[in-house]
Design a protein around this motif. Structure first.
Motif, mmCIF file in Angstrom:
data_model
loop_
_atom_site.group_PDB
_atom_site.id
_atom_site.type_symbol
_atom_site.label_atom_id
_atom_site.label_comp_id
_atom_site.label_asym_id
_atom_site.label_seq_id
_atom_site.Cartn_x
_atom_site.Cartn_y
_atom_site.Cartn_z
ATOM 1 N N PRO A 105 39.483 36.185 46.391
ATOM 2 C CA PRO A 105 40.679 36.661 45.591
ATOM 3 C C PRO A 105 40.417 37.845 44.793
ATOM 4 O O PRO A 105 39.216 38.306 44.344
ATOM 5 C CB PRO A 105 40.684 35.261 44.785
ATOM 6 C CG PRO A 105 39.348 34.756 44.519
ATOM 7 C CD PRO A 105 38.621 35.032 46.126
ATOM 8 N N ALA A 106 41.562 38.460 44.696
ATOM 9 C CA ALA A 106 41.406 39.852 44.002
ATOM 10 C C ALA A 106 41.160 39.505 42.600
ATOM 11 O O ALA A 106 41.915 38.624 42.041
ATOM 12 C CB ALA A 106 42.612 40.606 44.448
ATOM 13 N N GLU A 107 40.583 40.552 41.952
ATOM 14 C CA GLU A 107 40.357 40.364 40.451
ATOM 15 C C GLU A 107 41.739 40.873 39.722
ATOM 16 O O GLU A 107 42.250 41.944 40.340
ATOM 17 C CB GLU A 107 39.197 41.217 40.128
ATOM 18 C CG GLU A 107 38.996 41.063 38.556
ATOM 19 C CD GLU A 107 37.465 41.794 38.091
ATOM 20 O OE1 GLU A 107 37.262 41.831 37.260
ATOM 21 O OE2 GLU A 107 37.073 42.296 39.182
ATOM 22 N N PRO A 108 42.041 40.056 38.942
ATOM 23 C CA PRO A 108 43.374 40.504 38.069
ATOM 24 C C PRO A 108 43.332 41.728 37.558
ATOM 25 O O PRO A 108 42.400 42.115 37.060
ATOM 26 C CB PRO A 108 43.776 39.328 37.288
ATOM 27 C CG PRO A 108 42.364 38.718 37.112
ATOM 28 C CD PRO A 108 41.534 38.870 38.347
ATOM 29 N N ARG A 109 44.320 42.482 37.497
ATOM 30 C CA ARG A 109 44.593 43.617 36.589
ATOM 31 C C ARG A 109 44.771 43.160 35.149
ATOM 32 O O ARG A 109 45.740 42.448 34.778
ATOM 33 C CB ARG A 109 45.703 44.412 37.181
ATOM 34 C CG ARG A 109 45.816 44.906 38.348
ATOM 35 C CD ARG A 109 46.871 45.911 38.847
ATOM 36 N NE ARG A 109 46.924 46.956 38.172
ATOM 37 C CZ ARG A 109 47.866 47.663 38.108
ATOM 38 N NH1 ARG A 109 48.729 47.718 39.188
ATOM 39 N NH2 ARG A 109 47.848 48.955 37.504
ATOM 40 N N ASN A 121 44.546 38.398 28.623
ATOM 41 C CA ASN A 121 43.255 38.671 29.527
ATOM 42 C C ASN A 121 42.416 37.428 29.755
ATOM 43 O O ASN A 121 41.829 37.446 30.797
ATOM 44 C CB ASN A 121 42.760 39.910 28.824
ATOM 45 C CG ASN A 121 43.694 41.335 29.172
ATOM 46 O OD1 ASN A 121 44.432 41.109 29.872
ATOM 47 N ND2 ASN A 121 43.366 42.133 28.486
ATOM 48 N N GLN A 122 42.239 36.700 28.883
ATOM 49 C CA GLN A 122 41.244 35.491 28.733
ATOM 50 C C GLN A 122 41.768 34.616 29.755
ATOM 51 O O GLN A 122 41.119 34.156 30.408
ATOM 52 C CB GLN A 122 41.081 35.044 27.303
ATOM 53 C CG GLN A 122 39.825 34.008 27.443
ATOM 54 C CD GLN A 122 38.487 34.547 27.850
ATOM 55 O OE1 GLN A 122 38.054 35.713 27.402
ATOM 56 N NE2 GLN A 122 38.101 33.701 28.622
ATOM 57 N N LYS A 123 42.997 34.420 29.709
ATOM 58 C CA LYS A 123 43.748 33.232 30.750
ATOM 59 C C LYS A 123 43.241 33.783 31.966
ATOM 60 O O LYS A 123 43.153 32.999 32.833
ATOM 61 C CB LYS A 123 45.051 33.337 30.455
ATOM 62 C CG LYS A 123 45.578 32.474 29.012
ATOM 63 C CD LYS A 123 46.955 32.289 28.831
ATOM 64 C CE LYS A 123 47.295 31.566 27.536
ATOM 65 N NZ LYS A 123 48.909 31.390 27.275
ATOM 66 N N LYS A 124 43.749 35.119 32.294
ATOM 67 C CA LYS A 124 43.280 35.829 33.688
ATOM 68 C C LYS A 124 42.106 35.624 34.166
ATOM 69 O O LYS A 124 41.731 35.224 35.074
ATOM 70 C CB LYS A 124 43.880 37.138 33.688
ATOM 71 C CG LYS A 124 45.484 37.217 33.605
ATOM 72 C CD LYS A 124 45.582 38.879 33.666
ATOM 73 C CE LYS A 124 47.205 38.924 33.587
ATOM 74 N NZ LYS A 124 47.618 40.297 33.801
ATOM 75 N N ARG A 125 40.911 35.690 33.105
ATOM 76 C CA ARG A 125 39.471 35.680 33.548
ATOM 77 C C ARG A 125 39.315 34.173 33.693
ATOM 78 O O ARG A 125 38.365 34.076 34.685
ATOM 79 C CB ARG A 125 38.644 36.091 32.315
ATOM 80 C CG ARG A 125 38.618 37.674 32.158
ATOM 81 C CD ARG A 125 37.644 38.030 31.210
ATOM 82 N NE ARG A 125 38.149 37.987 29.946
ATOM 83 C CZ ARG A 125 38.768 38.840 29.053
ATOM 84 N NH1 ARG A 125 38.929 39.959 29.486
ATOM 85 N NH2 ARG A 125 39.074 38.565 27.698
ATOM 86 N N ASP A 126 39.784 33.383 32.963
ATOM 87 C CA ASP A 126 39.541 31.893 33.269
ATOM 88 C C ASP A 126 40.007 31.605 34.702
ATOM 89 O O ASP A 126 39.359 30.996 35.462
ATOM 90 C CB ASP A 126 39.980 31.215 32.139
ATOM 91 C CG ASP A 126 39.437 31.263 30.927
ATOM 92 O OD1 ASP A 126 38.433 31.955 30.807
ATOM 93 O OD2 ASP A 126 40.018 30.738 29.760
ATOM 94 N N LYS A 168 37.756 30.302 38.179
ATOM 95 C CA LYS A 168 38.163 28.886 38.976
ATOM 96 C C LYS A 168 38.503 29.401 40.162
ATOM 97 O O LYS A 168 38.160 28.685 41.244
ATOM 98 C CB LYS A 168 39.457 28.568 38.201
ATOM 99 C CG LYS A 168 39.133 27.681 36.951
ATOM 100 C CD LYS A 168 40.548 26.988 36.281
ATOM 101 C CE LYS A 168 40.181 26.564 34.836
ATOM 102 N NZ LYS A 168 41.506 25.982 34.277
ATOM 103 N N GLN A 169 39.102 30.471 40.632
ATOM 104 C CA GLN A 169 39.423 30.919 41.916
ATOM 105 C C GLN A 169 38.149 31.340 42.741
ATOM 106 O O GLN A 169 38.313 31.203 43.806
ATOM 107 C CB GLN A 169 40.354 32.218 42.001
ATOM 108 C CG GLN A 169 41.717 31.918 41.497
ATOM 109 C CD GLN A 169 42.762 32.959 41.295
ATOM 110 O OE1 GLN A 169 42.167 34.307 41.020
ATOM 111 N NE2 GLN A 169 44.034 32.711 41.328
ATOM 112 N N LEU A 170 37.091 31.878 42.082
ATOM 113 C CA LEU A 170 35.903 32.212 42.668
ATOM 114 C C LEU A 170 35.163 30.903 43.041
ATOM 115 O O LEU A 170 34.563 31.035 43.896
ATOM 116 C CB LEU A 170 35.178 33.256 41.621
ATOM 117 C CG LEU A 170 35.503 34.630 41.708
ATOM 118 C CD1 LEU A 170 34.789 35.403 40.456
ATOM 119 C CD2 LEU A 170 35.659 35.313 42.998
ATOM 120 N N VAL A 171 35.128 29.953 42.121
ATOM 121 C CA VAL A 171 34.698 28.819 42.354
ATOM 122 C C VAL A 171 35.183 28.095 43.493
ATOM 123 O O VAL A 171 34.213 27.568 44.532
ATOM 124 C CB VAL A 171 34.686 27.846 41.213
ATOM 125 C CG1 VAL A 171 34.072 26.342 41.619
ATOM 126 C CG2 VAL A 171 33.831 28.450 40.035
#
Length: 323
Positions: free
Chosen positions: A42-46, A152-157, A161-164
């Motif tokens: 998955p692409a890292e969010p902006r 931004n914190q929501k996007k990081r969280d 989860k997507q990486l897992v």
């Protein structure tokens, strides 16, 4: 062995040859296809960015004072010049004019000092107004920064989860791919074993035990151009003659590179290779489909079993008879 029995035998050999060819095509492209169909990371969010704007810049008192001092010294120079001129002209009878010059210089000096003071006061008032506006908006700036950080914190969280999930998906994909690789090897081995058992009956001369020769010979038999393998009117002789005349192509590598060229004179081979290529492409595009690979393995197993049953059933026909 009569002509119909020979035709059936060669057909079975042809089908197994094309099955082995298809399995080899899948095996050759398998790892590249696995890589191409691997789950994508998955692409890292902006992330949103924000900052509190800097407060307004205070008036530069040093520059303001320097400008006022410069004007002061200019006015002072006029004053000195006027006074000097007064003393100088007393000897020349021009004292009234010099008094006027001195007075004007004094007035200019006072005016410069007053103007400098007023300018400084205006700049201070403007600065205080801007500072007040900035302080009034500061709370809004800080609130927006808090909202940005929360988003931004929501996007990081979510990204974590997507990486897992991605890691788990990759692990599952690798396991499935390894299983499917083993399935392909097993299917190919069973097809090769069935083909080898048919060839071991010694009906087809070793020189012609390959996909190109068998498919072309089958076409001779099925079309009625020949009804036997050996002899001056047999399929072997016709095949050799057409090879020498370049009517047919005997090298599989050449055929696969120029497939359309054999369509007219080796149609059976053309059709079988086209169909095998489509099947191999379908299998390679189905990496991860356990059901499809299992069905492929079961079909190869069935062909192996059917070949052994066929050989056993026809033993009494072949033994002691000419071909």
């Amino acid at each position: 062995m009569n002509s119909q029995e020979l035709l059936e035998y060669v057909r079975r050999v042809k089908d197994l040859e094309i099955g082995v060819y298809e399995a080899q095509q899948i095996q050759d492209e398998f790892y590249q296809s696995v890589k191409a169909h691997k789950p994508r990371k998955p692409a890292e969010p902006r992330y949103l960015s924000g900052m509190i704007p800097p407060p307004p810049q205070e008036p530069d008192e040093q520059n303001a004072g320097g400008a006022a001092a410069a004007w002061f010294f200019v006015a002072l120079a006029f004053l000195i010049l006027g006074v000097w001129g007064t003393n100088e002209v007393e000897f020349c009878g021009l004292s009234v004019l010099n008094f006027v010059i001195a007075g004007l210089a004094a007035i200019a000096t006072v005016g410069v000092l007053i103007d400098g003071k007023r300018r400084q006061e205006r700049e201070e008032e403007e600065y205080q107004a801007k500072l007040q506006e900035y302080e009034n908006n500061l709370g809004q700036y800080q609130l927006r920064l808090s909202e940005i950080e929360s988003e931004n914190q929501k996007k990081r969280d979510l990204y974590r989860k997507q990486l897992v999930a991605y890691s788990e998906e990759v692990a599952d994909y690798v396991n499935r791919s390894n299983t499917e690789r083993d399935v392909l090897f097993d299917a190919k081995w069973k097809l090769q074993a069935a083909l080898r058992n048919l060839y071991e009956e010694g009906i087809i001369y070793p020189k012609y035990q390959n996909l190109v020769a068998v498919s072309t010979i089958y076409e001779y038999l099925a079309s009625g151009r020949c009804d036997r393998l050996e002899g001056p009117n047999g399929a072997y002789n016709l095949y050799e003659m057409e090879l020498r005349q370049n009517i047919v192509i005997g090298q599989l590598s050449t055929i696969t590179e120029h497939l359309e060229q054999i369509k007219e004179n080796q149609y059976t081979l053309y059709y079988e290779i086209q169909n095998a290529n489509r099947n191999s492409e379908s299998m390679l595009s189905s990496i991860g489909d356990d059901v499809k690979f299992s069905a492929y393995q079961n079909a190869a197993t069935a062909k192996n079993v059917e070949t052994m049953r066929y050989i056993s059933m026809m033993k009494n026909v072949w033994n002691g008879k000419g071909f």
